[in-house]
Write a protein that holds these residues in place. Structure first.
Motif, short mmCIF file in Angstrom:
data_model
loop_
_atom_site.label_atom_id
_atom_site.label_comp_id
_atom_site.label_asym_id
_atom_site.label_seq_id
_atom_site.Cartn_x
_atom_site.Cartn_y
_atom_site.Cartn_z
N ARG A 1 0.83 -1.21 0.00
CA ARG A 1 0.00 0.00 0.00
C ARG A 1 0.86 1.26 0.00
O ARG A 1 0.51 2.29 0.59
N VAL A 2 2.00 1.19 -0.65
CA VAL A 2 2.91 2.33 -0.72
C VAL A 2 3.76 2.18 -1.98
O VAL A 2 3.98 1.06 -2.47
N SER A 3 4.24 3.29 -2.51
CA SER A 3 5.11 3.28 -3.68
C SER A 3 5.77 4.64 -3.81
O SER A 3 5.42 5.59 -3.12
N ALA A 4 6.73 4.73 -4.69
CA ALA A 4 7.34 6.00 -5.07
C ALA A 4 7.60 5.95 -6.57
O ALA A 4 7.66 4.87 -7.16
N HIS A 5 7.75 7.11 -7.17
CA HIS A 5 8.03 7.13 -8.60
C HIS A 5 9.43 6.60 -8.90
O HIS A 5 9.62 5.80 -9.82
N TYR A 6 10.41 7.03 -8.08
CA TYR A 6 11.80 6.66 -8.34
C TYR A 6 12.49 6.24 -7.04
O TYR A 6 12.13 6.70 -5.95
N THR A 7 13.52 5.39 -7.17
CA THR A 7 14.39 5.02 -6.06
C THR A 7 15.83 5.13 -6.53
O THR A 7 16.16 4.71 -7.65
N VAL A 8 16.69 5.70 -5.67
CA VAL A 8 18.09 5.94 -6.02
C VAL A 8 18.98 5.08 -5.12
O VAL A 8 18.79 5.04 -3.90
N ARG A 9 19.97 4.41 -5.71
CA ARG A 9 20.85 3.52 -4.96
C ARG A 9 22.01 4.30 -4.34
O ARG A 9 22.55 5.23 -4.94
N SER A 10 22.43 3.87 -3.16
CA SER A 10 23.51 4.53 -2.43
C SER A 10 24.86 4.37 -3.10
O SER A 10 25.59 5.35 -3.28
N SER A 11 25.23 3.16 -3.46
CA SER A 11 26.61 2.88 -3.86
C SER A 11 27.04 3.59 -5.12
O SER A 11 28.19 4.05 -5.22
N ASP A 12 26.15 3.68 -6.11
CA ASP A 12 26.55 4.22 -7.40
C ASP A 12 25.56 5.19 -8.03
O ASP A 12 25.77 5.66 -9.14
N GLY A 13 24.47 5.50 -7.31
CA GLY A 13 23.48 6.43 -7.86
C GLY A 13 22.57 5.84 -8.91
O GLY A 13 21.87 6.60 -9.62
N ALA A 14 22.53 4.52 -9.06
CA ALA A 14 21.59 3.91 -10.01
C ALA A 14 20.16 4.30 -9.65
O ALA A 14 19.82 4.45 -8.47
N VAL A 15 19.31 4.46 -10.66
CA VAL A 15 17.93 4.90 -10.46
C VAL A 15 16.98 3.88 -11.06
O VAL A 15 17.19 3.39 -12.19
N THR A 16 15.94 3.53 -10.31
CA THR A 16 14.87 2.67 -10.83
C THR A 16 13.54 3.40 -10.67
O THR A 16 13.26 3.99 -9.63
N GLN A 17 12.73 3.35 -11.72
CA GLN A 17 11.39 3.92 -11.69
C GLN A 17 10.39 2.80 -11.44
O GLN A 17 10.47 1.73 -12.06
N SER A 18 9.43 3.05 -10.55
CA SER A 18 8.41 2.05 -10.22
C SER A 18 6.99 2.51 -10.54
O SER A 18 6.09 1.68 -10.64
N VAL A 19 6.77 3.81 -10.70
CA VAL A 19 5.46 4.36 -11.05
C VAL A 19 5.68 5.42 -12.12
O VAL A 19 6.59 6.26 -12.00
N ARG A 20 4.87 5.38 -13.17
CA ARG A 20 4.98 6.39 -14.21
C ARG A 20 4.67 7.78 -13.63
O ARG A 20 3.84 7.92 -12.74
N GLU A 21 5.33 8.77 -14.18
CA GLU A 21 5.11 10.13 -13.68
C GLU A 21 3.66 10.59 -13.87
O GLU A 21 3.16 11.40 -13.07
#
Length: 455
Positions: free
Chosen positions: A260-280
């Motif tokens: 019951r929760v989500s975000a549009h984007y998540t950013v990784r600590s080690s290298d700044g990789a980005v994953t999108q989980s919800v369309r803008e």
């Protein structure tokens, strides 16, 4: 079993391990082993690895990937995980319950006692290894544990499962250092089984269509609202979050229909990789306030609010590049009134991104002050102390050799120091929470370096 009984068990196991080492250890240490440490958590890794025949460094790497070896005082992560091993009891992921059944320790003890938490995780991994067909002849080979490690992460999506397991094996490959633990790098060739064919997030076919550098790993449709933004819901805020968990674990949690929760984007600590989980265009459930959900983009950042080690320069810079793109796309002013923390959302019950998030540095990056300087260490001795903050009152966390070249990510004002290059209060940040005085670094500039942010 009580906490006191757990501690007695660990003492017995550690003593037994020490006795075996005394009899059987070779005169030269194993080059890929980890020296034993006197810390309680290290003793717990020793005992758990010995009892369940799990490679010790693999156990430590898994803990580092999940928590940076931090028990977090027995409090839960956003995904319902506990302790340094992130044992979880939530719909779809039951490693805590499995650990309780295998060790006969209560869930309360497994949640609160770090040594028990490590023991429980080792028991679960061993159970998964047995089910995967590992035996006494193959359990010593760390490369054979890939499938159990991937299963431990609890992801239902094959790409996310591979992401979680690859993170652990990448740590083994590169080596890492955490509180009381140093694991040297070594060659690894994990046997991925069926996951070998799973797409790697970021490869062709899994890229975001909204933000080119991002991978695409969609959240469950139970965790966001389909919309057609901006339309009747103009975007005028960007909300900064901290996951209170790992990168892969958070992305997996968004895919769990019970979250019951989500975000549009998540950013990784080690290298700044980005994953999108919800369309803008769609409304992520991230702010805890429906009005703010409808008018904002939510960006999660891997880590925990109470541990600044997660907030790397790679993360800040990747996140700032994303925020800069979003601000330009939706006309969001690049200021603190419109780029806000979760804690600033009306009615928020969360404290992220917390006091360790460097808003000064971040907003400069968002506004295009993105230079990285460089300098040469000039000291009158063989090396220069590196401190955790901009001043001589901060702890020494390492050293750099005379003549070494360092990158300067930002500069801060701290205590005044006199060195070979003069007297100054400027300190250079050369890594995450790593500072050296500018009095000992030749940067080619008298004072601040142009276009390098202030910390």
């Amino acid at each position: 079993m009580s906490v006191r009984a757990i501690r007695r068990l660990l003492v017995v196991l550690t003593t037994t391990v020490s006795a075996v080492v005394t009899v059987a250890a070779p005169a030269v240490a194993d080059p890929v082993g980890t020296p034993a440490s006197a810390t309680p958590l290290s003793a717990a890794f020793d005992a758990a690895a010995a009892r369940y025949d799990v490679p010790r460094d693999l156990l430590v790497a898994l803990a580092y990937a999940e928590s940076r070896l931090d028990p977090h005082g027995g409090t839960a992560s956003a995904a319902g995980g506990y302790g340094p091993m992130h044992l979880v009891s939530s719909p779809g992921v039951r490693t805590l319950d499995e650990a309780a059944a295998l060790t006969r320790l209560s869930p309360a003890v497994l949640r609160a006692e770090p040594a028990a938490n490590v023991l429980g995780a080792a028991a679960v991994l061993r159970s998964y290894a047995d089910q995967a067909g590992l035996n006494a002849l193959t359990r010593d080979d760390v490369n054979g544990w890939y499938v159990p490690v991937a299963r431990y992460g609890g992801a239902t999506d094959a790409s996310v499962a591979r992401l979680s397991a690859d993170t652990v094996y990448d740590l083994l490959r590169t080596g890492f250092a955490g509180p009381g633990e140093t694991v040297p790098g070594r060659p690894v060739a994990p046997r991925r089984g069926g996951l070998e064919r799973a797409a790697v997030l970021g490869d062709v076919g899994t890229l975001s269509t909204d933000y080119g550098p991002a991978a695409w790993a969609p959240a469950s449709t139970s965790n966001y609202t389909v919309a057609s933004r901006p339309g009747s819901h103009p975007v005028d805020r960007i909300v900064i979050h901290v996951t209170q968990g790992s990168y892969g674990g958070s992305i997996s949690w968004f895919q769990n229909p019970a979250a019951r929760v989500s975000a549009h984007y998540t950013v990784r600590s080690s290298d700044g990789a980005v994953t999108q989980s919800v369309r803008e265009k769609d409304i992520a459930w991230h702010a805890g306030n429906w009005t703010y959900n409808t008018r904002s983009i939510g960006i999660e950042h891997e880590g925990y609010v109470d541990n600044p080690a997660w907030f790397t320069d790679a993360m800040y810079r990747a996140s700032a590049a994303l925020t800069r793109t979003l601000a330009a796309r939706y006309g969001v002013p690049r200021d603190r009134s419109h780029i806000i923390g979760h804690v600033e959302v009306p009615g928020a019950t969360h404290t992220d991104p917390g006091p360790n998030w460097n808003w000064t540095y971040y907003l400069q990056l968002v506004n295009g002050i993105t230079g990285i300087g460089s300098g040469t260490v000039n000291t009158e001795s063989s090396s220069l102390n590196v401190r955790s903050g901009p001043g001589t009152g901060y702890p020494v966390v390492g050293s750099v050799a005379d003549g070494a070249t360092v990158a300067v990510y930002c500069q801060a004002v701290g205590s005044t120091v006199t060195g070979p290059l003069g007297t100054t209060a400027i300190w250079n940040r050369i890594g995450t929470n790593r500072y050296v005085s500018d009095a000992y670094v030749f940067t080619g500039h008298d004072g601040y370096i142009p276009n390098v942010p202030r910390c």
